[in-house]
Design a protein around this motif. Structure first.
Motif, PDB file in Angstrom:
ATOM      1  N   THR A 179       0.812  -1.222   0.000  1.00  0.00           N
ATOM      2  CA  THR A 179       0.000   0.000   0.000  1.00  0.00           C
ATOM      3  C   THR A 179       0.844   1.271   0.000  1.00  0.00           C
ATOM      4  OG1 THR A 179      -0.118  -0.007   2.425  1.00  0.00           O
ATOM      5  CG2 THR A 179      -1.883  -1.149   1.222  1.00  0.00           C
TER       6      THR A 179
ATOM      7  N   ARG B  17      -0.312   5.312  -0.271  1.00  0.00           N
ATOM      8  CA  ARG B  17      -0.218   6.131   0.942  1.00  0.00           C
ATOM      9  C   ARG B  17       0.699   7.330   0.724  1.00  0.00           C
ATOM     10  NH1 ARG B  17       2.099   4.079   5.052  1.00  0.00           N
ATOM     11  NH2 ARG B  17       2.959   2.169   4.153  1.00  0.00           N
TER      12      ARG B  17
ATOM     13  N   GLN C 272      -1.261   9.849  -1.362  1.00  0.00           N
ATOM     14  CA  GLN C 272      -2.270  10.508  -0.534  1.00  0.00           C
ATOM     15  C   GLN C 272      -1.641  11.545   0.385  1.00  0.00           C
ATOM     16  OE1 GLN C 272      -4.276   7.212   1.388  1.00  0.00           O
ATOM     17  NE2 GLN C 272      -5.975   7.301  -0.063  1.00  0.00           N
ATOM     18  N   ALA C 273      -0.538  11.160   1.041  1.00  0.00           N
ATOM     19  CA  ALA C 273       0.105  12.071   1.990  1.00  0.00           C
ATOM     20  C   ALA C 273       0.671  13.297   1.289  1.00  0.00           C
ATOM     21  CB  ALA C 273       1.210  11.330   2.755  1.00  0.00           C
TER      22      ALA C 273
ATOM     23  N   SER D 189      -9.602   4.362   0.967  1.00  0.00           N
ATOM     24  CA  SER D 189      -8.705   3.675   1.900  1.00  0.00           C
ATOM     25  C   SER D 189      -7.502   3.143   1.119  1.00  0.00           C
ATOM     26  CB  SER D 189      -9.433   2.516   2.579  1.00  0.00           C
ATOM     27  OG  SER D 189      -9.593   1.423   1.679  1.00  0.00           O
ATOM     28  N   PRO D 190      -6.308   3.100   1.733  1.00  0.00           N
ATOM     29  CA  PRO D 190      -5.126   2.608   1.033  1.00  0.00           C
ATOM     30  C   PRO D 190      -5.313   1.190   0.489  1.00  0.00           C
ATOM     31  CG  PRO D 190      -4.482   3.744   3.044  1.00  0.00           C
ATOM     32  CD  PRO D 190      -5.970   3.633   3.075  1.00  0.00           C
ATOM     33  N   GLU D 191      -6.014   0.349   1.227  1.00  0.00           N
ATOM     34  CA  GLU D 191      -6.190  -1.039   0.807  1.00  0.00           C
ATOM     35  C   GLU D 191      -7.070  -1.126  -0.446  1.00  0.00           C
ATOM     36  OE1 GLU D 191      -4.789  -0.765   4.783  1.00  0.00           O
ATOM     37  OE2 GLU D 191      -6.651   0.060   3.922  1.00  0.00           O
TER      38      GLU D 191
ATOM     39  N   THR E 110      -5.263   0.458  -3.419  1.00  0.00           N
ATOM     40  CA  THR E 110      -4.163  -0.389  -3.886  1.00  0.00           C
ATOM     41  C   THR E 110      -4.691  -1.537  -4.738  1.00  0.00           C
ATOM     42  OG1 THR E 110      -2.766   0.172  -1.987  1.00  0.00           O
ATOM     43  CG2 THR E 110      -2.245  -1.863  -3.157  1.00  0.00           C
TER      44      THR E 110
END
Length: 635
Positions: free
Chosen positions: A133, A137, A140-141, A186-188, A191
């Motif tokens: 992921t 992430r 996103q960050a 969500s990262p999951e 991904t």
């Protein structure tokens, strides 16, 4: 930055010349999806060692350079490491990637393109493996888009386990940049979306390759298994990669455990210097001064006991230092550094303890602190793979758990991971024996919470019940023995309380165990006195709660477990037992695989071959789950 980029561009130009000399037939699509400016995360599948070179070409044609995230080991290689740093690439510690994550976010936020291979290692199947992921992430960050890119053909030049083919191979290389997008979920979930997009893109590349060059040749190492090639299937490759990831997680957790142990040792040392352990001494010290006649003899015995405690702690630390790095393929240097720090802190603690008399700490919690350090070091050793394999040969035939100390957490419930591990073990043919200091109701309640049929050893071994509740054995105090017990306890004085334990309406469980409560300062003395006074009548068993139990002569938890195992037609050597309290000592001495909980007293820990986490941290599952997983994988 200008000098760095000049060096980087020079290296890229050299790489372009090399590719031209190799005669590689480059097919690039979607190059315009690389932005002329602004940050992004370039995500690429990983099939060969030349991916770093090939993946940087489309961005270079758009005037951009890629700062790749790559394993830290490359940065330690002479020459190559210096170039990697000059080009601004990001070293990734595969055991602990927090620092590299922060660096990648910073670079992307500053408007640079960060390159990531989210499969982490080369895909030997040449298909899209499970992705980490991290790429999502980071995007996103940093608030930047993900730009997926798929490559096919790099494996023909040089891949994992294959020979280099860096001459004039004229191999076709396909690079396809897919539609960029900004992760917002969500990262999951994002991904998985990224993986699906890359898989679809790769399938389109395969179609273009077959359109341009014909069908894939059967049996060739660089052709995916689904096309009759010699590469392993995606499932086979994924299994091998999962084993690697599992080992990396183990090493990362091991390093965390060593760091935690080192900090705990430092904490005890700081408390010694600050006099924290002496602070508990005042009341006990005054009492000792008032009893000068007995003081010297008692202090000598206590000094010998505490010296033995320190020797035990030192032996556990030496054992840990000897074995901790065995079998670690990655992170050995990190583990060695953490162990060295723990050893140095321990050496300082030994020096502090040796230079001051033990009488300074009389009445304090120093003994408990040293016991916890020894337990922590023993627990770390117990989880090392070679120690697990040497102690356990498959799933134990029987699993013996003390309900109060091994299963119930501070919330009074069984940890779900422990319950799940026990259910898995039973489904694989193991039997479960639950022991308790209480009666059948507590055994039935715990068995129901775990969700399996069990044999019960109740009242610390005085009563043994079969899986259907039938009484397999029962010991009790008859009238004369019961009177002797009551008379002996009454003679101890009013500060000692006494009662018969029975939480059942059935008369058959009356007078199977007596419970005695004693002031803490007189506990051991009172227990010793009663053991002599009631010899041949009652067995004295210390409890963790300022008192002890009296069982009928000849009864103990070890004998109760032996009878339970006999009813299951299992020998004690085939059983694992989890011990947490003094009454578990006979059990640990009887079974082939004794395990102590990390919060057990020192006398229990010394009887066990290994230690595990406390019940709040699912210590039973910590031991059983790796054995169950290994059995499921056929190891």
């Amino acid at each position: 930055m200008v000098l760095r980029d000049m060096v980087y561009r020079g290296i890229v130009r050299v790489g372009r010349v090399v590719i031209a000399l190799q005669g590689l037939q480059m097919h690039v699509e979607g190059q315009e999806r690389i932005p002329r400016r602004g940050g992004a995360v370039l995500v690429m599948n990983h099939t060969g060692y030349m991916d770093f070179v090939l993946g940087g070409f489309p961005p270079y044609r758009r005037g951009r350079l890629v700062r790749y995230m790559t394993k830290a080991a490359i940065f330690h290689k002479p020459g190559v490491g210096a170039l990697m740093r000059v080009m601004g690439h990001i070293p990734v510690d595969r055991i602990d990637g927090a620092a590299s994550f922060e660096e990648a976010v910073r670079k992307a936020s500053e408007g640079q393109i960060v390159g990531i291979f989210p499969e982490a290692t080369i895909s030997r199947s040449f298909e899209i493996k499970n992705l980490r992921t991290g790429a999502v992430r980071i995007a996103q960050a940093a608030g930047v888009p993900v730009i997926p890119m798929v490559c096919f053909g790099s494996q023909r030049l040089w891949t994992k386990g294959g020979k280099k083919n860096l001459g004039r191979s004229r191999a076709p290389i396909y690079l396809s940049l897919l539609e960029p997008w900004v992760p917002e979920g969500s990262p999951e979930v994002d991904t998985e979306r990224l993986r699906a997009q890359m898989q679809e893109g790769l399938e389109e590349v395969w179609a273009r390759y077959r359109r341009d060059y014909g069908e894939f040749p059967a049996g060739e190492f660089w052709v995916p298994a689904r096309f009759g090639g010699g590469a392993p299937s995606l499932e086979e490759a994924q299994r091998e990669d999962s084993a690697v990831e599992k080992e990396r997680y183990r090493v990362r957790k091991l390093n965390e455990d060593l760091t935690g142990l080192s900090e705990k040792i430092k904490e005890v040392s700081r408390n010694l210097v600050a006099g924290a352990y002496e602070a508990y001494d005042s009341a006990q010290g005054k009492l000792a001064q008032a009893q000068e006649a007995q003081k010297e003899q008692k202090e000598k015995a206590r000094d010998e006991e505490r010296t033995a405690m320190m020797v035990w702690l030192k032996n556990n630390m030496d054992e840990l230092a000897t074995e901790v790095s065995q079998g670690a393929k990655e992170g050995r240097e990190r583990i060695a550094a953490s162990m060295e720090q723990a050893k140095n802190n321990a050496a300082m603690l030994y020096s502090q303890l040796s230079s001051s008399g033990w009488e300074r700490y009389e009445g304090s919690r120093l003994d408990e602190a040293l016991t916890r350090l020894a337990a922590q070091s023993k627990q770390i050793v117990s989880k090392l793979p070679h120690r697990v394999s040497s102690q356990f040969n498959g799933i134990p035939a029987a699993i013996v758990c003390n309900i109060e100390g091994s299963l119930l957490g501070t919330d009074g419930a069984v940890h779900e991971r422990d319950a799940a591990a026990l259910r898995r073990a039973v489904s694989e043919g193991a039997s479960v024996v639950l022991t308790t200091e209480f009666g059948p109701e507590e055994w039935r309640r715990a068995a129901e919470e775990v969700g399996v049929r069990t044999v019960g050893v109740c009242y610390d071994g005085a009563v043994v019940l079969g899986e259907d509740g039938e009484v397999l054995s029962r010991s009790f105090f008859d009238g004369e023995a019961a009177e002797s017990v009551e008379r002996a306890v009454r003679s101890l004085g009013e500060e000692v309380s006494f009662g018969w334990r029975t939480d059942s309406d059935s008369e058959e469980y009356h007078r199977v165990m007596a419970v005695v409560k004693v002031p803490e300062e007189g506990l051991k003395k009172t227990a010793s006195h009663l053991a002599k006074d009631l010899k041949g009548v009652a067995e004295v068993v210390l409890t963790p709660r300022r008192g002890f139990h009296l069982l009928p002569s000849g009864a103990n938890k070890g004998l109760g477990v032996f009878r339970a195992l006999d009813a299951l037609h299992i020998t004690p050597e085939q059983a694992v037992a989890f011990g947490a309290v003094p009454s578990d000592i006979p059990v640990l001495e009887a079974v082939g695989k004794p395990v102590a909980m990390a919060d057990a007293p020192s006398e229990v820990l010394k009887k066990a071959n290994s230690a595990t986490a406390v019940s709040d941290e699912a210590g039973v599952a910590e031991v059983l789950t790796p054995l169950l997983d290994a059995a499921a994988e056929g190891e």
